[in-house]
Design an enzyme around this catalytic site. Sequence first.
Site, short mmCIF file in Angstrom:
data_model
loop_
_atom_site.label_atom_id
_atom_site.label_comp_id
_atom_site.label_asym_id
_atom_site.label_seq_id
_atom_site.Cartn_x
_atom_site.Cartn_y
_atom_site.Cartn_z
N TYR A 46 0.86 -1.21 -0.03
CA TYR A 46 -0.24 -0.11 -0.03
C TYR A 46 1.01 1.44 -0.02
CZ TYR A 46 -5.12 -0.21 -0.08
OH TYR A 46 -6.11 -0.19 -0.40
N GLU A 48 -0.31 4.65 -0.46
CA GLU A 48 -1.27 6.01 -0.74
C GLU A 48 -0.25 7.40 -0.70
OE1 GLU A 48 -4.46 6.08 2.03
OE2 GLU A 48 -5.79 4.97 0.42
N ASP A 196 -6.27 13.10 -25.62
CA ASP A 196 -6.22 11.71 -25.08
C ASP A 196 -5.66 10.56 -26.07
OD1 ASP A 196 -6.71 9.28 -24.47
OD2 ASP A 196 -8.89 9.46 -24.02
N THR A 222 -3.62 5.74 -22.32
CA THR A 222 -3.66 4.31 -21.60
C THR A 222 -2.26 3.72 -21.87
OG1 THR A 222 -4.88 3.54 -23.31
CG2 THR A 222 -6.01 3.82 -21.40
N LYS A 225 -2.61 -0.11 -25.27
CA LYS A 225 -2.77 -0.20 -26.58
C LYS A 225 -1.53 -0.40 -27.45
CE LYS A 225 -7.35 1.90 -25.86
NZ LYS A 225 -7.31 2.50 -24.79
N ARG A 231 -2.37 -3.04 -18.45
CA ARG A 231 -3.35 -2.15 -18.43
C ARG A 231 -3.22 -1.08 -17.46
NH1 ARG A 231 -7.23 -4.58 -21.57
NH2 ARG A 231 -8.87 -2.89 -21.09
#
Length: 399
Positions: A46, A48, A196, A222, A225, A231
């Site tokens: 973790y 954060e 984008d 992203t 692709k 991902r």
Amino acid sequence: MKDIQIKKLIEAERKRQKRVINLIASENYVSKDVLEALGSELTNKYAEGYSAMRYYGGNEIVDRIENLCKERVLKLFKLLPNEWSVNVQPLSGSPANLAVYMALVPVGGKIMGMSLAHGGHLTHGHKVSATGKFWTQVPYGVNQKTELLDYEEIKQIALREKPQIIVTGYTACPRIIDFKKFREIADVSGAYLMVDMSHFAGLVAGEVYPSPFEYADVVTTTTHKTLRGPRAAMIFSKKDPPNMIGRAGARELPKKIDKAIFPGLQGGPHLNQIAAVAVALKEADTPAFKKYAKQVVKNAKVLSNELARLGWRIVSGGTDTHLLLVDVWLNGKGIGGKEASDRLEKAGIIVNKNAIPFDTRSPVDPSGIRLGSAAETTRGKKEKDFVEIAERIDKILRK
Ligand code: DSN
């Protein structure tokens, strides 16, 4: 793996991926190294917050991973750290885009984005997406005759509607975008410009598509692709956008975006994902990847030309990228997009049905299919293979 059920399903999916010809324009095949990073112990941590400002202890190593990922991406896209900031924590493209609007557009404000029906994305303000519920979409599209962007019309819409942000970069537009023209439109209408580049990020990295960074205030992408990573997603923001000097908060873009991702939208970042992105970025920063990107575009052009030669209509007359939209309905002389996609899948060719601009059919059974060359190029396919693929597609659709 002790879980036999899942093990068998993963094996079945691995075999399926090997067996088919994958022409899904948004998919690709990652390297073993990317898979190794994704499946690593980093998933247990973790963290954060951001490097050196975390809410948990034990972050010495993951801080280094996140910093390395950022360094690599700035280098890959030739960006100077004093000019651009990058956030590598978005879990995927939708939260990345949502975070940009959260940071820059007051709730109820206007997002000018291409309509989904013309090749835009849900997160560019479509009403069924959160981005169309908290903000209002000002839609634009392509010209009916040319099926290309009409920059004069886009400018008129922007001047009339005065959106807070203009979004370019699409999911089903095969042509090169003139980012300079979008910059001019954003300037005269007082909007931020967001690109984008999810679909063509790998082509920008491979230098076969113009870089949007000279013109954009914010770039999202992203990573899975054409960039051929896991991902995930990233948000780049300009530290001091020249056209924004004097506007309230102009110098604050990166800070606002970081805050929108955490604590605004997400909790702990997925560090296994970030490490896998870093691996993919290193792979993309090589001459071999440039060669790959070139081949991706060559292959898509061959597929487009061959299908056109065989009598199928290619939306906008061709492609400059990894993807093409094929009108298979042909005003009733062909077949519907759903049937086309189903028939192809039965024959082992995977595509997605897709609306074409000004489609007269429904989105669930539209007039088109979208094809992409990135995944099969990763598997080593060249022009002659794509000629064969076009011939197979033609036969299957004519049955
Ligand atoms: N669904 C992705 C695509 O296929 O383009 C974008 O979210």
